[in-house]
Scaffold this active site. Sequence first.
Site, PDB file in Angstrom:
ATOM      1  N   GLU A 107       0.803  -1.221   0.000  1.00 51.95           N
ATOM      2  CA  GLU A 107       0.000   0.000   0.000  1.00 51.95           C
ATOM      3  C   GLU A 107       0.835   1.271   0.000  1.00 51.95           C
ATOM      4  O   GLU A 107       0.306   2.368  -0.224  1.00 51.95           O
ATOM      5  CB  GLU A 107      -0.945  -0.013   1.205  1.00 51.95           C
ATOM      6  CG  GLU A 107      -2.063  -1.039   1.055  1.00 51.95           C
ATOM      7  CD  GLU A 107      -2.960  -1.144   2.284  1.00 51.95           C
ATOM      8  OE1 GLU A 107      -2.564  -0.607   3.334  1.00 51.95           O
ATOM      9  OE2 GLU A 107      -4.022  -1.760   2.186  1.00 51.95           O
ATOM     10  N   GLU A 149       7.458 -21.962   7.676  1.00 50.61           N
ATOM     11  CA  GLU A 149       7.969 -21.084   8.729  1.00 50.61           C
ATOM     12  C   GLU A 149       9.010 -21.753   9.611  1.00 50.61           C
ATOM     13  O   GLU A 149       9.645 -21.101  10.431  1.00 50.61           O
ATOM     14  CB  GLU A 149       6.815 -20.591   9.605  1.00 50.61           C
ATOM     15  CG  GLU A 149       6.187 -21.653  10.486  1.00 50.61           C
ATOM     16  CD  GLU A 149       5.128 -21.074  11.412  1.00 50.61           C
ATOM     17  OE1 GLU A 149       5.300 -21.211  12.627  1.00 50.61           O
ATOM     18  OE2 GLU A 149       4.150 -20.486  10.922  1.00 50.61           O
TER      19      GLU A 149
END
Length: 271
Positions: free
Chosen positions: A81, A112
Amino acid sequence: MSFTKTTEQDSHYDHLENMSVTELLSNINNEDKTVPIAIEKALPQIKTVVTQVVTRLKNEGRLFYMGAGTSGRLGIVDASECPPTFGVSPDLVIGLIAGGDTAIRNAVEFAEDSKDQGWKDLQEYEISTNDFVIGIAASGTTPYVIGALEACNAKGIGTGCITCNHNSPLSLTAAYPIEIIVGPEFVTGSSRMKAGTAQKLVLNMISTATMIQLGKVRGNKMVDMQLSNHKLVGRGTRMIMDALKIEESEANKLLLKHGSVRNAIDHYEHK
């Protein structure tokens, strides 16, 4: 130091399946109300991280967010953004997620758990001491993130983190930790809830405060935003009308000619 995963402690509520929709929503909302209070307690930590980030970005550095699952996705959202909101290069703020882009939409099993992959992912961007890396992990135990920050520390690269447990391994690894202690989740262990909300709010603070410090906002306006749709062209036109006290048609022509609110205003004022 002691370490308790408060994010995985038993919920303050039980028998959720017996609650009405109204009760569920009210109780979730009551829990969510505690998040801004927890963030307020960490404002000094957030300020320190923002200061570090601004210093590096002013010296041609970049900001990296790293995480797995929800934490990684939130980092990617905030990074993605920044270009449309502030008109910066997509290479300035970069979000990385364990498992790569596939993991944005779908869980990648065991991604992960690799303590080496995070550093490998950073190396693909030729990371340097000019840059700053923020690890994001609600639990503060994600190997992908911790391993990356350990490698950064060893190379003299600045590190911070956003976690929701006190004295977690991640907090102890990051040079500049941010700890938002939100406590147990409404659904036990579902850290996409309060912890995710806390992380998103802190990311908003970091990127917005940083961009303002870099001069990407004038007054309270996004004067460098990308004109990527009709809505934003209209918003930019209104900004110019307000700033220069001119008619809509003239403001729109200036905006389209100069490509940004900032350039339009500057050229008009110095013509």
